[in-house]
Design an enzyme around this catalytic site. Structure first.
Site, PDB file in Angstrom:
ATOM      1  N   ARG A  93     -18.124  -9.505 -24.184  1.00 39.41           N
ATOM      2  CA  ARG A  93     -17.845 -10.778 -24.276  1.00 39.41           C
ATOM      3  C   ARG A  93     -16.464 -11.474 -24.863  1.00 39.41           C
ATOM      4  O   ARG A  93     -16.054 -12.393 -24.395  1.00 39.41           O
ATOM      5  CB  ARG A  93     -18.679 -11.297 -25.375  1.00 39.41           C
ATOM      6  N   CYS A 117     -25.886 -11.292 -25.283  1.00 44.82           N
ATOM      7  CA  CYS A 117     -25.993  -9.809 -25.507  1.00 44.82           C
ATOM      8  C   CYS A 117     -26.999  -9.324 -26.389  1.00 44.82           C
ATOM      9  O   CYS A 117     -27.786 -10.273 -26.823  1.00 44.82           O
ATOM     10  CB  CYS A 117     -24.664  -9.103 -25.982  1.00 44.82           C
ATOM     11  N   ARG A 122     -24.848 -15.919 -27.626  1.00 47.13           N
ATOM     12  CA  ARG A 122     -23.236 -16.020 -27.664  1.00 47.13           C
ATOM     13  C   ARG A 122     -22.919 -17.088 -26.678  1.00 47.13           C
ATOM     14  O   ARG A 122     -22.153 -16.980 -25.811  1.00 47.13           O
ATOM     15  CB  ARG A 122     -22.676 -14.747 -27.330  1.00 47.13           C
ATOM     16  N   ASP A 306     -21.003  -8.019 -39.315  1.00 44.57           N
ATOM     17  CA  ASP A 306     -20.686  -6.521 -38.853  1.00 44.57           C
ATOM     18  C   ASP A 306     -21.116  -5.290 -39.677  1.00 44.57           C
ATOM     19  O   ASP A 306     -20.965  -4.392 -39.130  1.00 44.57           O
ATOM     20  CB  ASP A 306     -19.489  -6.621 -38.190  1.00 44.57           C
ATOM     21  N   ILE A 328     -25.376 -15.624 -39.295  1.00 46.47           N
ATOM     22  CA  ILE A 328     -24.488 -15.663 -38.150  1.00 46.47           C
ATOM     23  C   ILE A 328     -25.337 -15.529 -36.724  1.00 46.47           C
ATOM     24  O   ILE A 328     -25.006 -16.552 -35.958  1.00 46.47           O
ATOM     25  CB  ILE A 328     -23.379 -14.716 -38.282  1.00 46.47           C
TER      26      ILE A 328
HETATM   27  C1  EPZ Z   1     -16.688 -12.232 -33.399  1.00 44.44           C
HETATM   28  O1  EPZ Z   1     -17.608 -12.698 -32.299  1.00 44.44           O
HETATM   29  C2  EPZ Z   1     -16.430 -10.976 -33.367  1.00 44.44           C
HETATM   30  N1  EPZ Z   1     -16.104 -10.169 -32.209  1.00 44.44           N
HETATM   31  C3  EPZ Z   1     -17.800 -10.227 -33.814  1.00 44.44           C
HETATM   32  O2  EPZ Z   1     -17.753  -8.502 -33.902  1.00 44.44           O
HETATM   33  C4  EPZ Z   1     -18.317 -10.707 -35.063  1.00 44.44           C
HETATM   34  O3  EPZ Z   1     -19.645 -10.370 -35.222  1.00 44.44           O
HETATM   35  C5  EPZ Z   1     -18.177 -12.372 -35.306  1.00 44.44           C
HETATM   36  O4  EPZ Z   1     -17.059 -12.771 -34.731  1.00 44.44           O
HETATM   37  C6  EPZ Z   1     -18.665 -12.971 -36.261  1.00 44.44           C
HETATM   38  O5  EPZ Z   1     -17.730 -12.381 -37.534  1.00 44.44           O
HETATM   39  C7  EPZ Z   1     -14.590 -10.129 -31.846  1.00 44.44           C
HETATM   40  O6  EPZ Z   1     -13.851 -10.488 -32.825  1.00 44.44           O
HETATM   41  C8  EPZ Z   1     -14.261  -9.559 -30.663  1.00 44.44           C
HETATM   42  P1  EPZ Z   1     -18.318 -16.189 -33.529  1.00 44.44           P
HETATM   43  P2  EPZ Z   1     -17.460 -14.251 -31.860  1.00 44.44           P
HETATM   44  O7  EPZ Z   1     -17.819 -17.285 -32.419  1.00 44.44           O
HETATM   45  O8  EPZ Z   1     -16.212 -14.627 -31.987  1.00 44.44           O
HETATM   46  C9  EPZ Z   1     -21.833 -19.342 -32.462  1.00 44.44           C
HETATM   47  C10 EPZ Z   1     -18.309  -6.583 -33.447  1.00 44.44           C
HETATM   48  O9  EPZ Z   1     -19.588  -5.901 -33.690  1.00 44.44           O
HETATM   49  N2  EPZ Z   1     -21.022 -19.824 -31.530  1.00 44.44           N
HETATM   50  O10 EPZ Z   1     -17.544 -16.136 -34.712  1.00 44.44           O
HETATM   51  O11 EPZ Z   1     -18.161 -14.099 -30.603  1.00 44.44           O
HETATM   52  C11 EPZ Z   1     -22.441 -18.050 -32.078  1.00 44.44           C
HETATM   53  O12 EPZ Z   1     -23.228 -18.003 -31.340  1.00 44.44           O
HETATM   54  C12 EPZ Z   1     -18.484  -8.046 -33.062  1.00 44.44           C
HETATM   55  O13 EPZ Z   1     -17.663  -5.974 -33.331  1.00 44.44           O
HETATM   56  C13 EPZ Z   1     -21.393 -20.956 -30.819  1.00 44.44           C
HETATM   57  O14 EPZ Z   1     -22.624 -21.470 -31.020  1.00 44.44           O
HETATM   58  O15 EPZ Z   1     -18.457 -14.830 -32.968  1.00 44.44           O
HETATM   59  C14 EPZ Z   1     -22.630 -17.376 -33.685  1.00 44.44           C
HETATM   60  O16 EPZ Z   1     -23.897 -17.881 -33.984  1.00 44.44           O
HETATM   61  C15 EPZ Z   1     -20.003  -8.596 -32.849  1.00 44.44           C
HETATM   62  N3  EPZ Z   1     -20.637 -21.561 -29.683  1.00 44.44           N
HETATM   63  C16 EPZ Z   1     -21.510 -17.969 -34.373  1.00 44.44           C
HETATM   64  O17 EPZ Z   1     -21.123 -19.089 -33.789  1.00 44.44           O
HETATM   65  C17 EPZ Z   1     -19.232 -20.941 -29.426  1.00 44.44           C
HETATM   66  O18 EPZ Z   1     -18.819 -21.481 -28.556  1.00 44.44           O
HETATM   67  C18 EPZ Z   1     -20.473 -17.410 -34.886  1.00 44.44           C
HETATM   68  O19 EPZ Z   1     -19.845 -16.528 -33.603  1.00 44.44           O
HETATM   69  C19 EPZ Z   1     -19.026 -19.742 -30.350  1.00 44.44           C
HETATM   70  C20 EPZ Z   1     -19.747 -19.358 -31.282  1.00 44.44           C
END
Ligand code: EPZ
Length: 419
Positions: A93, A117, A122, A306, A328
């Site tokens: 992703r 996923c 996501r 995480d 989250i």
């Molecule tokens: C990052 O994912 C990390 N991945 C994740 O690590 C981590 O769990 C996550 O941040 C939270 O800390 C990387 O850095 C590559 P978010 P990300 O956008 O950026 C919602 C691991 O295990 N959201 O911070 O995809 C989302 O659904 C991985 O190493 C929207 O609604 O996470 C979630 O509920 C897993 N719309 C919340 O925000 C969007 O456009 C936070 O997601 C984007 C996100």
């Protein structure tokens, strides 16, 4: 495919070195698209997500040389195919991070929607909304994002929800945009700070690093760079929990204790004896049973999502009732039914797992579903009486460099066998 076979019940002892951070390496590799010259990245971990990112960059016209196990020479300065294809994006992703750099450098990008996923749907709506505010025109059809712009222009961006990779995408897009971009309610994960330090070394003008208010003054170009990524705080914390759940003692090297302060606080609360140096952490849980705690995940600097699955495993053998709330992701509990099959007493109530600790788990045949859930099953297997078999263990290779080798060095009885 292969599986892991663990004979549990052995306390872990010794020292382990944390590898480079996956979640810092990935955005920085995509930042190579912004540079007018190659970059050299040191301390990169040997993970399947890194290989996937390199394959994706190569499919767009980049080149790379693996200079050593942890040093990469990447030339993404002249892409000839501004498409991030579904077949690669569906496996990782974080490929959405190609969008901002391609758009700001070339004025157009076609990126497959990442799709969901195991841990949630996501969505990427916050990435797209912010890019539109920078002047991009965005169309989504047939599972792809089509973005174009005649030159992004700085804007005041506010994220209604804290999001790590959307913050990273906008920072990267803003580096080559006209004028200045401010980002409020920005995520503050240490990996974002690492990305910003690398971008500034490439010639970007980013301030407010480590805060929720980032300011990016656009520049005309970014240069090549040699940069060492920070160490992986989640890998380090996972090994600390491995020692805690097996009643052992461990030193984790190459780790800044400050970036996992919230995790160390909880480990102390469960009864671990913790000593920290400026780049090492010593945990001693010799023959002690963990105490029950309550955990609520949140954006940095709160308790990291995480590490939720790993602490759920730890709580299964704690003395008393624990509660773990996941704030989250909407479905980050795939490890729960598998832990129950090992004898854990877990009840899921909305986004909270209530756990009544048992004296010990028993080994079982399990299936891994996602990266951190798989880590949770390994930890439970290390603590359980008897043998645990974990199928689809390839999930672990996304985020844990040679996990069974590192665990063997700590005294674990674990091996990887072909299915
Ligand atoms: C990052 O994912 C990390 N991945 C994740 O690590 C981590 O769990 C996550 O941040 C939270 O800390 C990387 O850095 C590559 P978010 P990300 O956008 O950026 C919602 C691991 O295990 N959201 O911070 O995809 C989302 O659904 C991985 O190493 C929207 O609604 O996470 C979630 O509920 C897993 N719309 C919340 O925000 C969007 O456009 C936070 O997601 C984007 C996100």
């Amino acid at each position: 495919m292969y599986k892991l076979i663990i004979h549990g019940g052995k306390p872990l002892h010794g020292s382990v070195k944390a590898a480079g951070s996956k979640n810092s390496s990935l955005p920085i590799l995509f930042a190579s698209i912004l540079a007018d010259a190659p970059i050299t990245l040191n301390n990169t971990p040997q993970l399947s997500d890194i290989s996937t990112t390199l394959r994706l960059l190569m499919s767009m016209g980049a080149d790379f040389i693996l200079e050593s196990n942890s040093s990469l020479f990447v030339d993404s300065s002249k892409l000839n195919n501004l498409v991030a294809d579904y077949n690669l994006v569906k496996t990782m992703r974080a490929s959405i991070l190609a969008l901002g750099p391609m758009l700001t450098k070339y004025g157009k990008a076609k990126v497959s929607l990442p799709g969901g996923c195991a841990i949630g749907t996501r969505p990427v709506n916050l990435h797209l909304k912010a890019l539109k505010e920078l002047g991009a025109s965005i169309k989504v059809e047939n599972g792809y994002i089509y973005a174009k712009s005649d030159g992004l222009v700085g804007a005041n961006i506010h994220f209604d929800q804290i999001t790590v990779t959307a913050t990273e995408n906008i920072i990267m897009a803003a580096t080559l945009a006209k004028d200045t971009t401010t980002i409020s309610n920005a995520a503050q994960e240490p990996e974002i700070s690492d990305l910003c330090h690398c971008l500034n070394k490439m010639g970007a003008k980013i301030s407010g690093i480590n805060t929720s208010n980032i300011i990016v003054k656009g520049v005309s170009k970014l240069n090549g760079v040699e940069y060492s990524v920070c160490s992986d705080r989640i890998e380090a914390a996972t090994y600390l929990v491995a020692a805690a759940i097996t009643g052992g003692s461990i030193t984790v090297k190459n780790t800044n204790p400050k970036v996992i302060h919230s995790v160390l606080e909880k480990l102390i609360e469960i009864g671990a004896d913790i000593k920290t140096g400026n780049q090492s952490i010593i945990l001693n849980m010799k023959d002690k049973r963990p105490k029950a705690v309550s955990i609520k995940t949140g954006a940095y600097p709160n308790f990291p999502t995480d590490m939720q699955a790993q602490f759920t495993a730890l709580s299964t053998i704690a003395d008393g009732y624990s509660s773990i709330t996941e704030n989250i992701f909407e479905n980050r509990f795939m490890h729960v039914p598998e832990l129950i099959r090992m004898g854990a007493n877990l009840t899921l109530e909305n986004n909270t797992v209530v756990c009544k600790g048992v004296k010990s788990l028993t080994g079982a045949h399990l299936m891994a579903t996602d990266l951190r859930a798989s880590a949770s099953l390994v930890l439970a297997g290390l603590a359980a009486k008897g043998t645990t078999i974990i199928d689809r263990a390839y999930h672990l290779d996304r985020g844990y460099e040679t996990i069974e080798e590192k665990l063997k060095l700590l005294g674990a009885d674990i091996e990887r066998v072909q299915d």
